[in-house]
Enzyme design. Structure first.
Site, PDB file in Angstrom:
ATOM      1  N   LYS A 174       0.852  -1.184   0.000  1.00 37.26           N
ATOM      2  CA  LYS A 174       0.000   0.000   0.000  1.00 37.26           C
ATOM      3  C   LYS A 174       0.894   1.243   0.000  1.00 37.26           C
ATOM      4  O   LYS A 174       1.502   1.582   1.010  1.00 37.26           O
ATOM      5  CB  LYS A 174      -0.912   0.044   1.223  1.00 37.26           C
ATOM      6  CG  LYS A 174      -1.875   1.252   1.183  1.00 37.26           C
ATOM      7  CD  LYS A 174      -2.214   1.736   2.555  1.00 37.26           C
ATOM      8  CE  LYS A 174      -2.861   3.104   2.565  1.00 37.26           C
ATOM      9  NZ  LYS A 174      -2.063   4.178   1.934  1.00 37.26           N
ATOM     10  N   GLU A 249       9.916   1.849  10.613  1.00 36.92           N
ATOM     11  CA  GLU A 249      10.850   2.975  10.544  1.00 36.92           C
ATOM     12  C   GLU A 249      10.039   4.228  10.764  1.00 36.92           C
ATOM     13  O   GLU A 249       9.232   4.629   9.918  1.00 36.92           O
ATOM     14  CB  GLU A 249      11.585   3.032   9.209  1.00 36.92           C
ATOM     15  CG  GLU A 249      12.737   4.026   9.252  1.00 36.92           C
ATOM     16  CD  GLU A 249      13.011   4.711   7.940  1.00 36.92           C
ATOM     17  OE1 GLU A 249      12.660   5.906   7.825  1.00 36.92           O
ATOM     18  OE2 GLU A 249      13.560   4.064   7.043  1.00 36.92           O
ATOM     19  N   CYS A 283      13.126  10.752   7.272  1.00 33.30           N
ATOM     20  CA  CYS A 283      13.166  10.430   8.703  1.00 33.30           C
ATOM     21  C   CYS A 283      14.556  10.594   9.284  1.00 33.30           C
ATOM     22  O   CYS A 283      14.702  10.812  10.490  1.00 33.30           O
ATOM     23  CB  CYS A 283      12.685   8.993   8.927  1.00 33.30           C
ATOM     24  SG  CYS A 283      10.950   8.735   8.494  1.00 33.30           S
ATOM     25  N   GLU A 381       9.963  16.293  15.346  1.00 32.58           N
ATOM     26  CA  GLU A 381      10.258  16.145  13.926  1.00 32.58           C
ATOM     27  C   GLU A 381       9.439  17.162  13.131  1.00 32.58           C
ATOM     28  O   GLU A 381       8.216  17.227  13.272  1.00 32.58           O
ATOM     29  CB  GLU A 381       9.936  14.727  13.466  1.00 32.58           C
ATOM     30  CG  GLU A 381      10.333  14.445  12.031  1.00 32.58           C
ATOM     31  CD  GLU A 381      10.104  12.994  11.640  1.00 32.58           C
ATOM     32  OE1 GLU A 381      10.957  12.428  10.947  1.00 32.58           O
ATOM     33  OE2 GLU A 381       9.059  12.435  12.031  1.00 32.58           O
TER      34      GLU A 381
END
Length: 494
Positions: A174, A249, A283, A381
């Site tokens: 997906k 992750e 990331c 983040e």
């Protein structure tokens, strides 16, 4: 070319039962394509097809040499259509053409590497005492779901797709609903390479609907997810309830430590690459720059100069160095974070205007100073082209600041002192440490994080074997029969 927009289930292109979704070009804000999306009923269909294909043994029990050959043909097919792939990915996620090309021209390596691991893998003989020959074998898990993200659609998918296929699993991929097009094309290439129908299936759809249904399905034996920490936490809980495996992750706030022996121009160029490549939408972006106080002011000025001269523009133009972020929502969130950060904006901090692309989602490369590590802008983040610069006085302080984070995915050390490089690397809490570089990966190297940056690894034997179960086989080699109760008075076990 005609853009791929349908679901790929069981080797067929089928319409989805969910609402059709606009796929935007982030450099223009316009609609690039209208793609089909799945609903819960489509998820049931695709999982059933994947499980039936797995149970049939057409792939899961195929001789490994033949499976390896098909994966090599898949790699050949990707290489043959490389220009089409990187141009489509650039249009879909806005990453500059030169960056996208540099990254995905390596895609075939992942399939070739794992096809080779398949042939190189060996079973272990276990030294069991007594008249026994004991050994291990590995068997595929079954149905594996890969939930990829928008920032590197094909690379993130392929890092797990390659070992999942090599080890004999059936896969439901997906992609992000924002960037589904190259994944759909990848399924067509796999089909043309001879991958049996039903082994690789691709369905598009909304994360809260399709992603959640795939994560929670009882037949899914492993979930691979790249994305935010909170969705990853929910996936881990759902998978744990049925003891399914996960590779996650998740978020990152990677520290980049710059020691005083590093030439300022070298460190500034390296930090700019770490923080601004992919518009900071990675990331492992080097978004916390921890700089020795002796270099701090000079480094800040050098980095600001680089940021101000980065060429922002049309991602399809080979001269462009920074493209847009993925959406208007992402752009607005990034700008709001800068505005309320409490930090000093050295450069950037605004939306960027690109002539001819006024409706694109561009953000200026931004450098923030007067930052302490306890400020939200240094801990959360941002996922955009924003870096913070924090000074330090000695090695212990640098390590303490670097490790003082809920995240622990990537990190970097810039120094000319080899002993220091090894010493500090051994103290950094992160799944990956680069020395005098950043953001380097290879199919043979394990990739993944600690803490809230996730669990599991992509790449290397670690990833390859995590798509399998270990089975122990023990063969009695003694010439006499087992007679446990007959020999119980002697206390012997054999």
């Amino acid at each position: 070319m005609e853009l791929p927009t349908g679901l790929r289930i069981g080797g067929k292109v089928v319409p989805g039962r969910g609402p059709r979704l606009d796929v935007l070009n982030p450099s223009t804000g316009g609609v690039l394509a209208v793609a089909d999306s799945a609903d819960e009923a489509d998820v049931e269909d695709v999982i059933r097809v994947a499980q039936e294909t797995f149970d049939s043994g057409v792939w899961s029990r195929m001789p490994i040499h033949e499976r390896s050959r098909i994966l090599h043909r898949f790699a050949d097919g990707i290489a043959a259509r490389m220009t089409e792939l990187y141009e489509l990915e650039t249009a879909n996620n806005g990453r500059p053409l030169t960056e996208t090309k540099a990254q995905i021209t390596r895609l075939p390596e992942w399939y070739r590497y794992n096809a080779s691991l398949l042939l190189a893998d060996r079973d272990a003989v276990v030294p069991m005492p007594g008249p026994y020959h004991s050994y291990t074998t590995r068997l595929p898990l079954g149905v594996v779901t890969i939930l990829a993200s928008f920032n590197h659609p094909m690379m993130i998918a392929s890092k797990s797709l390659a070992p999942a296929l090599a080890t004999g699993n059936s896969v439901v991929l997906k992609p992000s609903e924002q960037t589904p097009l190259t994944a759909m094309l990848l399924a067509d290439i796999a089909h043309d390479a001879g991958l049996p129908d039903g082994v690789l299936n691709v369905i598009n759809g909304l994360g809260p609907v399709v992603g959640a249904a795939l994560t929670q399905h009882p037949l899914v034996k492993k979930v691979v997810f790249t994305g935010g920490t909170e969705p990853g936490r929910s996936i881990a809980v759902a998978a744990a309830q049925r003891f399914a495996k996960t590779t996650l992750e998740l978020g990152g706030k990677s520290p980049v430590i710059v020691f005083g022996d590093t030439p300022v121009d070298v460190a500034a160029r390296g930090a700019a690459f770490a923080g601004f490549v992919g518009a900071g939408q990675t990331c492992i972006a080097g978004s916390r720059l921890i700089v020795h106080r002796s270099l701090h002011d000079e480094f800040l000025a050098a980095l600001a100069t680089i940021a101000e001269n980065i060429r922002i523009g049309d991602p399809a133009d080979p001269a462009t160095q920074l493209g847009p972020v993925i959406s208007a929502k992402a752009r607005d969130r990034i700008l709001a974070t800068i505005e309320k950060s409490g930090a000093r904006v050295v450069t950037g901090g605004q939306a960027a205007t690109v002539p001819g692309f006024e409706d694109g989602f561009f953000v200026q490369p931004t450098v923030l100073a007067d930052v302490t590590n306890d400020m939200p802008v240094a801990r959360d983040e941002i996922f955009g082209p924003v870096v913070v610069v924090i000074p330090f006085d000695d090695e212990d302080e640098a390590v303490r600041i670097a490790n003082d984070s809920p995240y622990a995915l990537g990190s970097a050390i810039w120094t000319r002192d080899l002993a220091r490089a090894h010493r500090v690397a051994s103290r950094i809490e992160a799944g990956m440490v680069w020395v005098n570089d950043h953001h380097r990966l290879d199919p043979s190297s394990p990739w993944g994080g600690l803490k809230e940056s996730g669990i599991g690894r992509e790449g290397g034997w670690e990833s390859f074997h995590d798509f399998t179960h270990v089975r122990a086989v023990t063969v009695r080699t003694a010439p006499d029969d087992v007679d446990w109760y007959g020999g119980i008075a002697t206390g012997r076990l054999n």
